[in-house]
Design an enzyme around this catalytic site. Structure first.
Site, mmCIF file in Angstrom:
data_model
loop_
_atom_site.group_PDB
_atom_site.id
_atom_site.type_symbol
_atom_site.label_atom_id
_atom_site.label_comp_id
_atom_site.label_asym_id
_atom_site.label_seq_id
_atom_site.Cartn_x
_atom_site.Cartn_y
_atom_site.Cartn_z
ATOM 1 N N ASP A 98 -28.205 -8.723 -9.116
ATOM 2 C CA ASP A 98 -29.234 -9.858 -8.827
ATOM 3 C C ASP A 98 -28.894 -10.840 -9.373
ATOM 4 O O ASP A 98 -29.062 -10.841 -10.602
ATOM 5 C CB ASP A 98 -30.278 -9.013 -9.044
ATOM 6 C CG ASP A 98 -31.824 -9.753 -8.820
ATOM 7 O OD1 ASP A 98 -31.342 -11.077 -8.399
ATOM 8 O OD2 ASP A 98 -32.901 -9.276 -8.592
ATOM 9 N N ASP A 130 -26.660 -20.340 -2.850
ATOM 10 C CA ASP A 130 -26.753 -19.933 -1.375
ATOM 11 C C ASP A 130 -27.091 -18.536 -0.940
ATOM 12 O O ASP A 130 -26.329 -17.872 -0.626
ATOM 13 C CB ASP A 130 -25.169 -20.234 -0.726
ATOM 14 C CG ASP A 130 -25.314 -20.388 0.746
ATOM 15 O OD1 ASP A 130 -26.052 -20.570 1.342
ATOM 16 O OD2 ASP A 130 -24.145 -20.292 1.257
#
Length: 235
Positions: free
Chosen positions: A148, A166
């Site tokens: 993460d 992104d």
């Protein structure tokens, strides 16, 4: 054990072939039906006319690769993200949140030989497709970490000169970015002259909160570049 399952595209408006990460012997017809229905829950690849595209849903293209030139930036939004080179032409360290098809990682690896690249990607299935998209293997300059990226930013003490964000899911910008201290952590992760570059897309009400949060976090020092051909904005 998953392998690449290939069959003709089931989408009338998107000819070519589809590739999926599925166990050998999987039912291609059933998987094609799930793709068309929109309930296939893993990334998939569409290839046609020498272009290879990564999708989470048919509505959003995550990345496109020119099969003959994997390090080229095909999509306009990816080209605009590299505009940071106008301000930081020789970054020492770049952190990327979201690998996708790896076009930015491949481009930076080829053209910035003195730059260390760290890429965070939460989806192991996306990483499993890196070879198909020509992403270089990890080496002394490139690390692709499965994890993460939002949490990683909050936990790490390292700094970078450029942070490329992104981070998209099937419906647009990852919602977790607004549920955390991501924007503040992103600024803290930057070196003194560091630059954050963030890709946003989709409905305006979906990305407007990110613009507002960045304006506040970065004292309104934000440039917004529209990418009309792709329907994106680069912040």
């Amino acid at each position: 054990m998953h392998s690449l399952l290939e069959f003709p595209s089931p989408f009338p408006a998107e000819p070519g072939v589809v590739r999926l990460l599925e166990p050998p012997g999987s039912d291609a017809a059933a998987l094609a039906a799930r793709l068309v229905a929109g309930d296939y829950d893993k990334p998939f690849v569409l290839e046609n006319g020498g272009l290879r595209a990564l999708h989470f849903s048919l509505g959003y293209v995550q990345s496109i690769m020119d099969v003959d030139n994997p390090a080229a930036l095909v999509l306009g939004y990816a080209q605009r993200m590299m505009a940071f080179l106008l301000f930081a032409p020789r970054p020492r360290r770049i952190t990327m949140i979201g690998l996708g098809g790896g076009s930015l990682a491949s481009f930076c690896h080829r053209h910035l030989p003195a730059t260390a690249l760290t890429v965070l990607e939460i989806d192991p299935d996306v990483i499993a497709l890196r070879e198909l998209f020509g992403v270089p293997a990890d080496d002394a300059r490139l690390r692709v970490i499965q994890g993460d990226g939002v949490r990683w930013l909050g936990d790490t003490d390292t700094r970078c000169d450029v942070l490329l964000v992104d981070a998209f899911g099937a419906e647009g910008v990852a919602e977790t970015l607004l549920d955390t201290d991501f924007h503040a952590d992103a600024r803290r992760h930057l070196s003194g002259r560091g630059i954050l570059v963030m890709n946003v897309a989709g409905a305006r009400e979906g990305y407007a909160p990110h613009v507002a949060r960045l304006l506040e976090t970065f004292d309104e020092r934000v440039i917004a570049i529209p990418v009309r051909e792709d329907g994106n904005h680069i912040l």
